[in-house]
Scaffold this active site. Structure first.
Site, PDB file in Angstrom:
ATOM      1  N   TRP A   1       0.882  -1.179   0.000  1.00  0.00           N
ATOM      2  CA  TRP A   1       0.000   0.000   0.000  1.00  0.00           C
ATOM      3  C   TRP A   1       0.919   1.228   0.000  1.00  0.00           C
ATOM      4  O   TRP A   1       1.763   1.349   0.897  1.00  0.00           O
ATOM      5  CB  TRP A   1      -0.868  -0.055   1.264  1.00  0.00           C
TER       6      TRP A   1
ATOM      7  N   ASP B   1      -0.383  -5.798   9.120  1.00  0.00           N
ATOM      8  CA  ASP B   1      -1.404  -4.787   8.858  1.00  0.00           C
ATOM      9  C   ASP B   1      -2.632  -5.524   8.352  1.00  0.00           C
ATOM     10  O   ASP B   1      -2.610  -6.102   7.262  1.00  0.00           O
ATOM     11  CB  ASP B   1      -0.876  -3.808   7.797  1.00  0.00           C
TER      12      ASP B   1
ATOM     13  N   LYS C   1     -13.059  -0.721   6.590  1.00  0.00           N
ATOM     14  CA  LYS C   1     -13.672  -1.495   5.508  1.00  0.00           C
ATOM     15  C   LYS C   1     -14.700  -2.491   6.037  1.00  0.00           C
ATOM     16  O   LYS C   1     -15.781  -2.592   5.489  1.00  0.00           O
ATOM     17  CB  LYS C   1     -12.603  -2.260   4.721  1.00  0.00           C
TER      18      LYS C   1
HETATM   19  C1  LIG Z   1      -3.328  -2.093   3.506  1.00  0.00           C
HETATM   20  C2  LIG Z   1      -3.962  -0.949   4.204  1.00  0.00           C
HETATM   21  N1  LIG Z   1      -3.563  -0.638   5.440  1.00  0.00           N
HETATM   22  C3  LIG Z   1      -4.111   0.381   6.118  1.00  0.00           C
HETATM   23  C4  LIG Z   1      -5.094   1.161   5.564  1.00  0.00           C
HETATM   24  C5  LIG Z   1      -5.610   2.326   6.347  1.00  0.00           C
HETATM   25  O1  LIG Z   1      -6.900   2.220   6.744  1.00  0.00           O
HETATM   26  P1  LIG Z   1      -7.629   3.415   7.489  1.00  0.00           P
HETATM   27  O2  LIG Z   1      -8.467   4.096   6.463  1.00  0.00           O
HETATM   28  O3  LIG Z   1      -8.425   2.745   8.536  1.00  0.00           O
HETATM   29  O4  LIG Z   1      -6.607   4.332   8.038  1.00  0.00           O
HETATM   30  C6  LIG Z   1      -5.544   0.877   4.271  1.00  0.00           C
HETATM   31  C7  LIG Z   1      -6.564   1.716   3.657  1.00  0.00           C
HETATM   32  O5  LIG Z   1      -6.805   1.738   2.489  1.00  0.00           O
HETATM   33  C8  LIG Z   1      -4.975  -0.206   3.583  1.00  0.00           C
HETATM   34  O6  LIG Z   1      -5.355  -0.528   2.360  1.00  0.00           O
END
Ligand SMILES: Cc1ncc(COP(=O)(O)O)c(C=O)c1O
Length: 398
Positions: A130, A211, A246
């Protein structure tokens, strides 16, 4: 003062979103932005969340400050959701969980704790990962190293190359892993891969940082947590950042948690105090609303069952869009095989087409996909699937 600031390069996804909004064509399709959409193209509030909100309206009797670690009930329920209610680690006193602002805030708190504990530790990230992992965690002070992850030619994880690199990670470094529904590739580690990584971590002495931002969207709430549950069983130390953005649809409520597994109960006490001191330095205490909703849902049998059913609907809808997309574009004259999309997990996969083809999809067909060719499968629905697959086939064939 501010005249010395340089302009910041725009986030390509935000740029794509703006271009999509400005596009007047009725049949436009957004496969770029990373939020779930239902079959009518909306990102709805889950019904279980609405019910919890009604309940919260009745029950909530103060807006006074919460503790730095957030809501204690939420933290307990999140631990049970992540690790499974019967996991022995829950009774071990080695586990510290703090509510934190979304998955992003959770990753950042975890990164800061590691930096305090071991300022020289490097953070190993897969290629690709990401994109925000790098600024988000790198700006906590980490030097970033990379391990190979996705092979674009085979559309799968390059396990041999990944393990070969992990076999060289020095003791005390941190290895970032996606718990499930890998963003951006959709290619998930299988249980045997997780087991192998745990073996290497034990042998080398590196610390996995998992994560998990999509628990429940891949193969289900329990199967998606295989890696972190097994590692909590086997490894002395571990970090897990989770997000409710999500799986509860609570994107804007900034609801997540950071869990740190320490080697002993004594160390866990110190880890807990250090984590709270870090949270205090950055934002004092996390936003309450989303976590209170999650507590009400997870703590009530009926609401929890409703939520699980809704989440399952989300999961199955994405899966069926994977099948429809693959089947709709596989019989292209160019002979390209997109079967990986059907087999992968979560909201994203790489289409793997050229940038010229990507530009044509946007310019000629109003289909918006980010430059990496990552598609958000949840942007597909019964109204746009035929147009989408015809357009992709046209672009592939001509
Ligand atoms: C792999 C990954 N980690 C963390 C996050 C962060 O999520 P949040 O919106 O809860 O900060 C995302 C969001 O798209 C993600 O895809």
């Amino acid at each position: 003062m501010f005249e010395s600031l340089k302009p910041v390069a725009g986030d390509p996804i935000l740029g794509l979103m703006a271009a999509f909004r400005a596009d007047n064509r009725d049949h436009k399709i957004d496969l770029g932005v990373g939020v779930y959409q239902d079959d009518s193209g909306r990102t709805p509030v889950m019904k279980s969340v609405k019910l919890a909100e009604a309940k919260l309206m009745e029950l909530e009797n103060t807006k006074a400050y919460q503790g730095i670690a957030g809501d204690a009930g939420y933290n307990q329920l999140m631990m049970a959701l992540l690790f499974g209610a019967d996991h022995s680690i829950l009774n071990s006193d080695r586990l510290v969980t703090l509510q934190a602002p979304g998955g992003s805030g959770s990753l950042r708190v975890g990164a800061e704790v590691v930096q305090r504990a071991r300022p020289d530790a490097k953070l190993w990230v897969g290629v690709p990962t990401w994109p925000n992992h790098i600024p988000l965690m790198g700006s906590a002070g980490f030097e970033i190293e990379e391990y190979p992850y996705y092979d674009k030619t085979t559309h799968s994880i390059n396990i041999d190359a990944m393990m070969e690199t992990l076999n060289q990670v020095p003791a005390g470094d941190v290895v970032l892993l996606h718990g499930c529904c890998h963003n951006p590739t959709g290619a998930d580690l299988q249980p045997e891969h997780w087991d192998q990584i745990a073996d290497i971590a034990l042998e080398r002495g590196f610390i996995p940082f998992i994560d998990i931002a999509y628990q429940g969207l891949g193969q289900g709430l329990d199967a998606d947590a295989y890696g972190l549950r097994m590692m909590a069983d086997r490894l002395p130390e571990l970090l897990v950042a989770s997000s409710c953005s999500k799986n509860f649809g609570l994107y804007r409520e900034r609801t997540g948690s950071i869990t740190l597994v320490a080697e002993s109960a004594e160390q866990a006490k110190i880890v807990s105090a250090q984590s709270m001191s870090i949270a205090r330095q950055i934002y004092s205490m996390p936003p309450a609303h989303g976590a209170l909703l999650v507590s009400l849902i997870l703590g009530d049998d009926q609401l929890r069952a409703n939520w699980q059913a809704e989440l399952e609907e989300v999961r199955l809808r994405i899966k069926s869009m994977r099948t429809l997309l693959t089947d709709g574009i596989n019989d292209n004259a160019a002979g390209m095989d997109f079967s990986h999309i059907k087999q992968q997990q979560g909201m994203f996969s790489f289409l793997g087409i050229t940038s010229d083809q990507l530009n044509r999809l946007r310019d000629e067909f109003a289909i918006y996909i980010v430059g990496s060719t990552r598609v958000n499968l949840a942007g597909i629905n019964s109204n746009n699937i035929d147009y989408l697959t015809q357009s992709i086939r046209t672009v592939l064939d001509s």
